[in-house]
Design a protein around this motif. Structure first.
Motif: not given
Length: 337
Positions: A299-320
């Motif tokens: 939550x803090x990272x989303x508040x402080x850095x905006x929503x774009x960081x989640x799209x990037x970091x969540x793909x690091x643990x993606x399907x591949x």
């Protein structure tokens, strides 16, 4: 702005809905669904179909609850129990397809980084150079840093449930041989990480996770009903005595001890051994129990850095991304811009 986060762990699915005004995630609603995924995985770590069905139901309920409380689609992630499953890709795709919630897994080092951020914000800058320990069901996260994000992180396959299944399962009381083997494994995995923490010389140490909270209560800390602002510390000498109390009881009876819940009773001893060994090897005489952890970090990272960081970091643990069950090497964290 109202945000929500869903955390799929070894035992429960947890939802936090929070208001994000003023830069602080203030919870307005929390909920949890007990699934005990770790108890249903097969010997190879695969999550069976029935457990996936229950996970889909829980994530569906969490998504609907978040919407009912006025939050956008939840930031949803699963920890080691899903991350290390051989059928992880299938599980994630099924949950996404049937719930509409974009569940992902995060690399262990990212979990440690986000947990550190939550702890740093809770502990404050006065805590100085900060060490962090977090015991989950499948992994142990360790971090150290002087700033907002850690200078290094490590994720090790030393989760309380994982070690219980490997060393202590099926024993009425833990045998001396099993305990010796358990300690040897923990020391071997922690050796390099602990040496780095000792070299850094942290001023303050924080411990997060339900495992540490319950161990602290066992060792005399205030119960949870007293609220999050009561200071709680766990001392290494007291943890050793608590570990001995746990080892003297069969797993089915440990829930009678203060703080130990029935769902976590079986893995409480392994958690205590991990915690005590980690504190010993790192030279930490005590840790402060921190109520903020990975969910607050997200939550803090989303508040402080905006929503774009989640799209990037969540793909690091993606399907591949290969799941892997080994240690994540020490890594210098990339400072946020």
């Amino acid at each position: 702005m109202r945000l929500s986060v869903v955390d799929v762990g070894s035992n429960t699915v947890r939802l936090v809905v929070a208001d994000a005004e003023g830069g602080v995630p203030l919870p307005v609603h929390t909920a949890k669904w007990k699934l005990r995924l770790s108890e249903h995985i097969d010997p190879g770590g695969r999550i069976p179909d029935e457990a996936v069905r229950q996970l889909v139901e829980a994530v569906t309920a969490a998504g609907k609850t978040a919407h009912r409380w006025g939050a956008a689609g939840p930031l949803a992630f699963a920890t080691a129990v899903v991350r290390n499953a051989p059928n992880r890709q299938e599980v994630l795709r099924t949950v996404r397809a049937q719930t509409g919630v974009q569940l992902c897994t995060l690399p262990g080092e990212v979990e440690a980084e986000l947990t550190f951020l939550g702890a740093r914000r809770w502990m404050g800058w006065r805590s100085g150079p900060l060490a962090l320990l977090d015991i989950g069901g499948g992994s142990l996260e360790v971090a150290f840093g002087r700033g907002r994000l850690p200078d290094f992180v490590a994720s090790l396959p030393l989760g309380a449930n994982r070690l219980t299944q490997e060393f202590l399962a099926g024993q009425p009381l833990p045998s001396p041989e099993a305990m010796k083997a358990l300690r040897r494994r923990i020391r071997h995995q922690l050796r390099d990480v602990a040496a780095r923490v000792r070299w850094e010389g942290p001023r303050t140490a924080a411990a997060t996770s339900r495992t540490f909270q319950q161990l602290a209560r066992l060792c005399g800390a205030a119960p949870g009903r007293h609220g999050p602002f009561v200071e709680r510390e766990l001392h290494r000498t007291e943890l050793r005595r608590g570990m001995e109390r746990l080892a003297a009881l069969p797993a089915a009876e440990r829930h009678r001890l203060p703080g130990i819940s029935a769902p976590r009773a079986a893995q409480s001893l392994a958690g205590a051994v991990v915690g005590h060994t980690a504190m010993t090897l790192t030279g930490l005489k005590s840790v402060t129990i921190c109520p903020w952890a990975i969910r607050e970090g997200v939550l803090l990272r989303h508040i402080e850095d905006g929503g774009a960081w989640w799209a990037e970091v969540s793909t690091q643990g993606g399907d591949d991304t290969p799941s892997g069950a080994g240690a994540v090497p020490l890594r210098i964290a990339t400072p946020a811009r």
